[in-house]
Design a protein around this motif. Structure first.
Motif, PDB file in Angstrom:
ATOM      1  N   ALA A 155      -2.073  -6.249 -12.724  1.00  0.00           N
ATOM      2  CA  ALA A 155      -0.794  -5.728 -12.235  1.00  0.00           C
ATOM      3  C   ALA A 155      -0.660  -5.880 -10.724  1.00  0.00           C
ATOM      4  CB  ALA A 155      -0.642  -4.259 -12.622  1.00  0.00           C
ATOM      5  N   ARG A 156      -1.778  -6.038 -10.018  1.00  0.00           N
ATOM      6  CA  ARG A 156      -1.739  -6.263  -8.574  1.00  0.00           C
ATOM      7  C   ARG A 156      -1.537  -7.737  -8.224  1.00  0.00           C
ATOM      8  NH1 ARG A 156      -6.159  -2.612  -8.974  1.00  0.00           N
ATOM      9  NH2 ARG A 156      -7.663  -4.316  -8.679  1.00  0.00           N
ATOM     10  N   ARG A 157      -1.411  -8.584  -9.234  1.00  0.00           N
ATOM     11  CA  ARG A 157      -1.279 -10.025  -9.034  1.00  0.00           C
ATOM     12  C   ARG A 157      -0.067 -10.550  -9.813  1.00  0.00           C
ATOM     13  NH1 ARG A 157      -6.163  -8.170  -8.433  1.00  0.00           N
ATOM     14  NH2 ARG A 157      -7.641  -9.188  -7.020  1.00  0.00           N
ATOM     15  N   PRO A 158       1.135 -10.346  -9.280  1.00  0.00           N
ATOM     16  CA  PRO A 158       2.354 -10.680 -10.037  1.00  0.00           C
ATOM     17  C   PRO A 158       2.440 -12.135 -10.464  1.00  0.00           C
ATOM     18  CG  PRO A 158       2.844 -10.166  -7.729  1.00  0.00           C
ATOM     19  CD  PRO A 158       1.438  -9.764  -7.969  1.00  0.00           C
ATOM     20  N   TRP A 159       1.807 -13.040  -9.720  1.00  0.00           N
ATOM     21  CA  TRP A 159       1.897 -14.459 -10.075  1.00  0.00           C
ATOM     22  C   TRP A 159       1.224 -14.778 -11.409  1.00  0.00           C
ATOM     23  CZ3 TRP A 159      -0.879 -12.369  -6.073  1.00  0.00           C
ATOM     24  CH2 TRP A 159      -2.270 -12.424  -6.162  1.00  0.00           C
ATOM     25  N   LEU A 160       0.250 -13.949 -11.807  1.00  0.00           N
ATOM     26  CA  LEU A 160      -0.426 -14.195 -13.083  1.00  0.00           C
ATOM     27  C   LEU A 160       0.534 -14.120 -14.260  1.00  0.00           C
ATOM     28  CD1 LEU A 160      -3.695 -12.054 -12.701  1.00  0.00           C
ATOM     29  CD2 LEU A 160      -3.445 -14.527 -12.402  1.00  0.00           C
ATOM     30  N   TRP A 161       1.577 -13.330 -14.108  1.00  0.00           N
ATOM     31  CA  TRP A 161       2.472 -13.054 -15.239  1.00  0.00           C
ATOM     32  C   TRP A 161       3.429 -14.198 -15.518  1.00  0.00           C
ATOM     33  CZ3 TRP A 161       1.477  -8.605 -17.944  1.00  0.00           C
ATOM     34  CH2 TRP A 161       0.519  -7.761 -17.350  1.00  0.00           C
ATOM     35  N   LEU A 162       3.409 -15.212 -14.651  1.00  0.00           N
ATOM     36  CA  LEU A 162       4.198 -16.412 -14.933  1.00  0.00           C
ATOM     37  C   LEU A 162       3.588 -17.230 -16.071  1.00  0.00           C
ATOM     38  CD1 LEU A 162       4.983 -17.445 -11.269  1.00  0.00           C
ATOM     39  CD2 LEU A 162       6.632 -16.635 -12.980  1.00  0.00           C
TER      40      LEU A 162
END
Length: 241
Positions: A155-162
């Protein structure tokens, strides 16, 4: 015992021939009755008669690579190899075959709960003869650990959710985590999709993918929905500690 896919029975035969694997147990969707061929992963736990050192790990890698080269179904198969003497120690990392490689992971509280409540044996003892019974509070603790561990990190790494895989997994995992915290129960992925905190159009698309349909969701919108849901759910889990 529930019927297992052929690749699970084949792995059981291969491990039995090694002579040092004592039990092969089924967790995950196959244990909970939510397994969908070609969609679900196969989550297994093997118990051994001692440490799984480098030579034993090499034997396991050879077996799994043979299965992966066979029908291709082996690519869905994951297995944690646990020295039987370390079962009570939840912090120990074990050789784990997952998505074509051997890594070191703990046997998570959620997997332990799945084994205790729903698991069955392909080889050896029943899970209930190896793992202690799991209370509703134990399920809550296991869910909280996952939410405040890996998912807090994600959740601290928004780019992962792409990554659409992460987005789908996150939405179902958040729904399962909330349900476990509130009720002390394990929720299947299919039921979790129905309870996802997402717009109706996205829930419908998640359900279609769960059925094996080739449905593509808008990448950025889905990532934003899933990331926000994770941030809210992780915060909720931290408050519940």
């Amino acid at each position: 015992m529930s019927m297992s896919p052929a690749v699970v029975r084949e792995l059981g035969d291969e491990l039995e021939r090694l002579g040092w694997v004592t039990d092969l147990l089924v967790a995950g969707s196959l244990a909970t009755g939510d397994y969908l061929p070609g969609v679900s992963d196969l989550d297994l736990v093997a118990l051994t008669d001692g440490p799984v050192g480098e030579s034993r790990q090499a034997e396991l890698v050879a077996i799994h690579r043979r299965l992966d080269r066979g029908t291709g179904a082996g690519l869905e198969l994951g297995c944690v190899y646990v020295d039987g003497a370390t079962v009570p120690h939840v912090e120990v990392r074990h050789p784990t075959w997952t998505h074509g490689q051997l890594v070191q992971r703990i046997l998570s509280g959620v997997t332990r709960a799945e084994l205790a409540r729903h698991g069955f044996a392909v080889r050896g003892r029943a899970p209930g003869d190896v793992f202690p019974a799991v209370s509703d509070d134990d399920v809550r603790v296991a869910a909280r650990d996952e939410l405040t561990g890996y998912w807090a990190w994600a959740a601290r790494r928004p780019w992962l959710w792409l990554d659409p895989v992460i987005a789908d997994l996150g939405l179902t995992s958040m729904a399962r985590g909330r349900h476990a915290l509130e009720h002390g129960e394990l929720l299947t992925k299919t039921r979790a999709i129905e309870r996802a905190h997402a717009p109706e159009w996205l829930i419908a698309q998640l359900a279609a993918r769960r059925r094996g349909e080739a449905v593509v969701s808008p990448r950025i919108r889905t990532a934003l929905v899933a990331w926000r849901d994770a941030r809210r759910t992780v915060a909720y889990a931290k408050r519940a500690q």
